[in-house]
Design an enzyme around this catalytic site. Structure first.
Site, PDB file in Angstrom:
ATOM      1  N   LYS A  44       9.350 -25.847   4.113  1.00 30.78           N
ATOM      2  CA  LYS A  44      10.227 -25.330   5.172  1.00 30.78           C
ATOM      3  C   LYS A  44      11.108 -26.454   5.723  1.00 30.78           C
ATOM      4  O   LYS A  44      12.294 -26.239   6.000  1.00 30.78           O
ATOM      5  CB  LYS A  44       9.395 -24.677   6.275  1.00 30.78           C
ATOM      6  CG  LYS A  44       8.871 -23.315   5.828  1.00 30.78           C
ATOM      7  CD  LYS A  44       7.765 -22.760   6.678  1.00 30.78           C
ATOM      8  CE  LYS A  44       7.237 -21.484   6.005  1.00 30.78           C
ATOM      9  NZ  LYS A  44       5.966 -21.022   6.509  1.00 30.78           N
ATOM     10  N   ASP A  65       9.536 -15.147  12.072  1.00 30.95           N
ATOM     11  CA  ASP A  65       8.586 -14.560  11.117  1.00 30.95           C
ATOM     12  C   ASP A  65       8.487 -13.040  11.302  1.00 30.95           C
ATOM     13  O   ASP A  65       7.929 -12.345  10.462  1.00 30.95           O
ATOM     14  CB  ASP A  65       7.177 -15.156  11.343  1.00 30.95           C
ATOM     15  CG  ASP A  65       6.822 -16.221  10.317  1.00 30.95           C
ATOM     16  OD1 ASP A  65       7.459 -16.246   9.250  1.00 30.95           O
ATOM     17  OD2 ASP A  65       5.915 -17.025  10.597  1.00 30.95           O
ATOM     18  N   GLN A  98       2.479 -21.821  11.651  1.00 28.75           N
ATOM     19  CA  GLN A  98       1.947 -21.587  10.314  1.00 28.75           C
ATOM     20  C   GLN A  98       0.547 -20.970  10.393  1.00 28.75           C
ATOM     21  O   GLN A  98      -0.327 -21.487  11.078  1.00 28.75           O
ATOM     22  CB  GLN A  98       1.898 -22.924   9.547  1.00 28.75           C
ATOM     23  CG  GLN A  98       1.559 -22.786   8.087  1.00 28.75           C
ATOM     24  CD  GLN A  98       2.621 -22.051   7.281  1.00 28.75           C
ATOM     25  OE1 GLN A  98       3.813 -22.336   7.376  1.00 28.75           O
ATOM     26  NE2 GLN A  98       2.195 -21.082   6.494  1.00 28.75           N
TER      27      GLN A  98
END
Ligand code: NAP
Length: 279
Positions: free
Chosen positions: A50, A117, A94
């Site tokens: 990322k 997300d 994460q």
């Protein structure tokens, strides 16, 4: 018959180029925060990727690596601070988190406006309602791949194997929204082969090597393999028996090089969307 490969790697590179061009036009560089709690090796790889993607796209990346014993309250406090920061457009924590941290609390603390997300309840609700601002990266990446190859779910029978909140369920919703007729299978589905054989578009998101064999694929079906497994030799593979499936499917995603790169690219796209909305 040998299937056409749905080349996620090439398409993801194009998406990222587009994001970089758009990002460069904004008055302020978009910013993405990536938070990793603990030392999960797979998560460390995802976070490194990322950071690299942000650099490729001209997105500022704020990378936090917290110890595994970080108290939940400390993480929530950091998220609240980031929610208020003007230079942060997207926030991503994460997963998975260490056991003592409640995932739901973390996901609900991230501002829905910065929830790139799309795991916040508010954004999940908008997906269900059909007017999402952010789409979850993996199902969005699959849809982008289908669109790029002019594969429409409209009027097709779409079978999704897996019903997780981050892949299977939203995948089913996105296919439904584009007028597919959707079946979602899971570990309690008694007749998986029979269900899969009905699929014009088959999406597997389970995480079990060899689950989908060629005899479960209807000749001419489009096969999308979301899974990322390690085989006995330590090589990355999906759920689908790829070589044999190529002889039955019309289109198929490879693993690696299919859905994975698209997921990464869609995160960049979502960060750009968040930045545009906030500027
Ligand atoms: P997950 O939360 O573990 O969900 C797996 C799903 O598969 C569950 O719904 C489970 O059913 C179902 N399942 C398990 N065994 C089954 C069986 N024998 N037959 C039918 N269904 C079965 O996993 P996830 O997070 O959705 O991820 C799925 C896979 O995609 C993993 O390999 C993951 O690494 C990969 N992934 C890839 C990307 C990417 O970018 N390519 C992104 C995210 C995830 P129950 O609900 O009944 O337990």
């Amino acid at each position: 018959m040998s299937a056409v490969i749905l080349d996620g790697k090439a398409l993801a590179a194009k998406v990222k180029e587009r994001v970089a061009r758009e990002a460069a036009k904004l008055s302020r560089r978009p910013g993405l925060t990536v938070i990793l709690v603990g030392e999960n090796p797979a998560s460390q790889v995802y976070v490194r990727n990322k950071v690299q993607d942000c650099s490729d796209c001209g997105i500022a990346c704020f990378d936090y690596h917290l110890p595994a014993d970080t108290p939940e309250e400390e993480l929530l406090q950091l998220l609240t601070e980031l929610n208020g920061r003007a230079d942060v457009d997207g926030i991503l924590c994460q997963l998975p988190l260490p056991d003592h941290i409640r995932e739901k609390r973390v996901l609900e603390t991230i501002s829905p406006d910065k929830d790139v997300d799309a795991f916040h309840l508010y954004n999940m609700g908008r997906i269900l309602r059909g007017d999402a601002r952010f789409l979850p990266c993996t199902p969005a990446g699959v849809m982008e791949l289908l669109h790029a190859y002019d594969i429409s779910p409209a009027g097709k029978h779409c079978v999704v194997v897996g019903r997780s909140n981050i892949v299977g369920k939203p995948m089913g919703l996105l296919l439904l929204q584009e007028n597919g007729t959707v079946t979602i299978c899971h570990s309690r589905t008694p007749d998986l082969k029979e269900q899969c054989l009905q699929a014009d578009i088959l999406v597997s998101a389970v995480g079990r090597e060899g689950l989908i064999t060629a005899d479960m694929i209807r000749p001419g079906a489009v096969v999308v393999d979301v899974a990322m497994n390690r085989n006995a030799a330590g090589k990355l593979c999906g759920d689908v028996d790829f070589a044999a499936a190529c002889e039955r499917a019309s289109y198929i995603t490879p693993v690696p090089g299919g859905v994975g790169p698209m997921t990464r690219a869609m995160l960049m796209e979502n960060t750009l969307t968040a930045a545009k909305a906030r500027q």
